[in-house]
Scaffold this active site. Structure first.
Site, PDB file in Angstrom:
ATOM      1  CG  HIS A  60      -1.719  -1.217   1.422  1.00 33.88           C
ATOM      2  ND1 HIS A  60      -3.025  -1.292   0.984  1.00 33.88           N
ATOM      3  CD2 HIS A  60      -1.433  -2.420   1.967  1.00 33.88           C
ATOM      4  CE1 HIS A  60      -3.507  -2.502   1.278  1.00 33.88           C
ATOM      5  NE2 HIS A  60      -2.560  -3.208   1.874  1.00 33.88           N
ATOM      6  CG  PHE A  61       3.931   1.760  -2.391  1.00 32.45           C
ATOM      7  CD1 PHE A  61       4.240   1.178  -1.165  1.00 32.45           C
ATOM      8  CD2 PHE A  61       4.669   1.356  -3.503  1.00 32.45           C
ATOM      9  CE1 PHE A  61       5.251   0.220  -1.044  1.00 32.45           C
ATOM     10  CE2 PHE A  61       5.694   0.414  -3.393  1.00 32.45           C
ATOM     11  CZ  PHE A  61       5.980  -0.157  -2.163  1.00 32.45           C
ATOM     12  NE  ARG A  62      -0.854   3.816   3.541  1.00 35.58           N
ATOM     13  CZ  ARG A  62      -1.687   2.866   3.930  1.00 35.58           C
ATOM     14  NH1 ARG A  62      -2.714   2.497   3.185  1.00 35.58           N
ATOM     15  NH2 ARG A  62      -1.516   2.258   5.082  1.00 35.58           N
ATOM     16  CG  ASN A  92      -6.074   0.350   0.617  1.00 32.88           C
ATOM     17  OD1 ASN A  92      -5.111   0.162  -0.121  1.00 32.88           O
ATOM     18  ND2 ASN A  92      -6.015   0.157   1.910  1.00 32.88           N
ATOM     19  CG  HIS A 174      -8.246  -8.025   3.808  1.00 27.73           C
ATOM     20  ND1 HIS A 174      -7.191  -7.298   4.299  1.00 27.73           N
ATOM     21  CD2 HIS A 174      -8.959  -8.406   4.897  1.00 27.73           C
ATOM     22  CE1 HIS A 174      -7.257  -7.241   5.616  1.00 27.73           C
ATOM     23  NE2 HIS A 174      -8.335  -7.909   6.003  1.00 27.73           N
ATOM     24  CG  HIS A 228      -3.024 -10.370   4.346  1.00 28.33           C
ATOM     25  ND1 HIS A 228      -4.296 -10.849   4.211  1.00 28.33           N
ATOM     26  CD2 HIS A 228      -3.095  -9.045   4.089  1.00 28.33           C
ATOM     27  CE1 HIS A 228      -5.082  -9.853   3.876  1.00 28.33           C
ATOM     28  NE2 HIS A 228      -4.395  -8.751   3.791  1.00 28.33           N
ATOM     29  CG  ASP A 298      -0.806  -5.978   4.128  1.00 26.19           C
ATOM     30  OD1 ASP A 298      -1.160  -5.077   3.346  1.00 26.19           O
ATOM     31  OD2 ASP A 298      -1.531  -6.427   5.028  1.00 26.19           O
ATOM     32  CG  HIS A 302      -1.192   3.801   9.044  1.00 27.22           C
ATOM     33  ND1 HIS A 302      -2.240   4.304   8.300  1.00 27.22           N
ATOM     34  CD2 HIS A 302      -1.327   2.451   9.006  1.00 27.22           C
ATOM     35  CE1 HIS A 302      -2.975   3.301   7.834  1.00 27.22           C
ATOM     36  NE2 HIS A 302      -2.433   2.162   8.244  1.00 27.22           N
TER      37      HIS A 302
HETATM   38  O1  DOR Z   1      -3.416  -3.636   8.296  1.00 24.16           O
HETATM   39  C1  DOR Z   1      -3.719  -3.348   7.141  1.00 24.16           C
HETATM   40  N1  DOR Z   1      -3.487  -2.124   6.642  1.00 24.16           N
HETATM   41  N2  DOR Z   1      -4.288  -4.274   6.363  1.00 24.16           N
HETATM   42  C2  DOR Z   1      -4.817  -3.961   5.163  1.00 24.16           C
HETATM   43  O2  DOR Z   1      -5.379  -4.811   4.535  1.00 24.16           O
HETATM   44  C3  DOR Z   1      -4.758  -2.587   4.670  1.00 24.16           C
HETATM   45  C4  DOR Z   1      -3.637  -1.864   5.254  1.00 24.16           C
HETATM   46  C5  DOR Z   1      -3.664  -0.379   4.984  1.00 24.16           C
HETATM   47  O3  DOR Z   1      -3.879  -0.004   3.831  1.00 24.16           O
HETATM   48  O4  DOR Z   1      -3.422   0.392   5.909  1.00 24.16           O
END
Ligand code: DOR
Length: 433
Positions: A60-62, A92, A174, A228, A298, A302
């Site tokens: 997840h590279f935001r 996402n 997921h 996962h 994964d 944050h």
């Molecule tokens: O812990 C998680 N964080 N699991 C996920 O499936 C998404 C990810 C996120 O995008 O923060």
């Protein structure tokens, strides 16, 4: 432009031994070249091992939209340092990657920014079937059968039947059962301690959703990848599934268990949650016996400020791309697994499962995505050395033996002994389906 890598111990698909590898214009053209072959650049790799670049099929590279946590440049700096030469990123982001337009927008951003090779999943919603059917420049479809960070969720049976029945791209999901998670959360009044996270997102939730998704895939004869895997029960169940099904494990489910909440708290709050020691052992067993074929991170950064909020306000996710290969090489150093297994889990299997052209192995005609690793190098992982924008790692203070020292993407050195070369970008991954 020709590059010769000589004197390395090379991990070829069927043997590990002394070979000289010749690269021309980004492609491997010889894996048993003479040590004196002519080349514009000669890399003397005595004492090092040469392996295919790591392919991380779940990150997840935001970017776009959440770039205060990470962006495609900071993330791919971390990749280059960690020996990750290709990544597949999740939908996402903001906006979500749930249309062909959003997918192409993301690919356009990546083209000018990523130091390593890139691919992006298209996310499923209950109503975007046509987008899933029309997307081509993607490894596949991601379904959040249980909700996680963001608001992507498809848990209605009729919508899932249509996605599995009426699309052709490989699917990954997921798997945490939404109604089980909600009922557990209600029973615990939402939870008040991070340890409740593992009671809310419990083993049952993971197993129910994994079984449900595998049932859909088997009935619709659809290729399906379980992301996962976190429980011993899922591993047991997956042993009996067909060749349509593949599965993956993440470092945090291999190296952390419930006991670690006392030390690390919400830093290891993840979805699926961290489980018991017995589950960690079960997931390892699944890897070692071939039930689980892939290791991916994964990577879900944050900020520390976000993570330090009291549970359940704290978000789930942790960063890992810059340490995943070292974490696994450290297991090689300690005799838990072989280098050839690490190459299979982190390079060959993801390339095969996602039908990537020319990736995942050191073979003539393949892309020169390569990593030189020093199996004897010992380094302590520290927050202050992390390149991920979020600037922390749950492995802070851990000493690991076995590190990438040089990373080549399409024949170009992008990382060498702590230094990055940011002058060129990686390429869009191509798929042969
Ligand atoms: O812990 C998680 N964080 N699991 C996920 O499936 C998404 C990810 C996120 O995008 O923060």
């Amino acid at each position: 432009m020709k590059t010769l890598i000589r004197n390395a111990t090379v991990a070829l698909p069927d043997e590990i031994g002394q070979f000289n590898v010749l690269i021309e214009n980004g492609t491997i053209i010889d894996v048993s070249a003479s040590a004196s072959a002519t080349a514009d650049e000669v890399i003397d790799a005595k004492g090092l091992h040469l392996i295919p670049g790591v392919i991380d099929d779940q990150v997840h590279f935001r970017e776009p939209g959440l770039t205060h946590k990470e962006d495609l440049l900071t993330a791919t700096r971390a990749c280059a340092k960690g020996g990750v030469t290709s990544f597949l990123e999740m939908p996402n982001t903001k906006p979500t990657t749930t249309s062909v337009t959003a997918l192409h927008d993301k690919l356009a951003i990546a083209a000018g920014k990523c130091l390593v090779n890139y691919g992006f999943y298209i996310g499923a919603t209950p109503t975007n079937l046509a987008e899933l059917q029309n997307a081509t420049r993607t490894p596949g479809i991601k379904i959040f059968i249980g909700s996680s960070t963001g608001d992507l969720l498809v848990d209605e049976q009729s919508a899932l039947e249509r996605i599995f029945g009426e699309t052709t791209l490989p699917i990954c999901a997921h798997c945490e059962d939404e109604s089980t998670v909600r009922a557990n959360a209600a029973a615990l009044n939402g939870g008040k301690d991070v340890a409740d996270h593992s009671r809310i997102r419990d083993n049952r939730a993971a197993l129910i959703a994994t079984k449900r998704a595998v049932d859909l895939a088997e009935r619709h004869k659809h290729q399906f990848h379980v992301l996962h895997v976190s429980t011993a029960e899922e591993v047991e169940f997956l042993r009996g599934t067909s060749d349509l099904i593949s599965a993956e494990a993440c470092p945090h489910h291999l190296f952390f268990s419930l006991d670690d909440y006392a030390r690390l708290g919400t830093l290891i709050q993840m979805n699926p949650s961290i489980k018991s020691k017995a589950d960690t052992e079960g997931v390892w067993k699944g890897l070692l016996d071939g039930t689980i074929e892939v290791i991916a991170t994964d990577h879900a950064p944050h900020t520390l400020e976000e993570k330090r909020q009291p549970y359940p306000k704290s978000p789930s996710g942790l960063p890992a791309v810059e340490n995943s290969l070292a974490l696994m090489l450290n297991e090689v150093a300690h005799g838990r697994c072989l280098l050839s297994q690490v190459v299979s889990w982190m390079c060959e299997a993801p390339a095969r499962i996602w039908h990537m052209k020319g990736k995942g192995a050191i073979r003539v005609g393949y892309d020169a995505d390569l990593v030189l690793v020093d199996l004897n190098k010992t380094v302590e992982v520290r927050n202050e050395d992390q390149l991920t924008k979020c600037g922390w790692t749950p492995w802070h203070g851990t000493t690991l033996t076995g590190w990438p020292v040089r990373t080549l993407v399409m024949g170009r050195t992008v990382f060498l002994n702590g230094q990055l070369d940011e002058s060129q970008c990686g390429s869009e991954i191509q798929y042969s389906r």
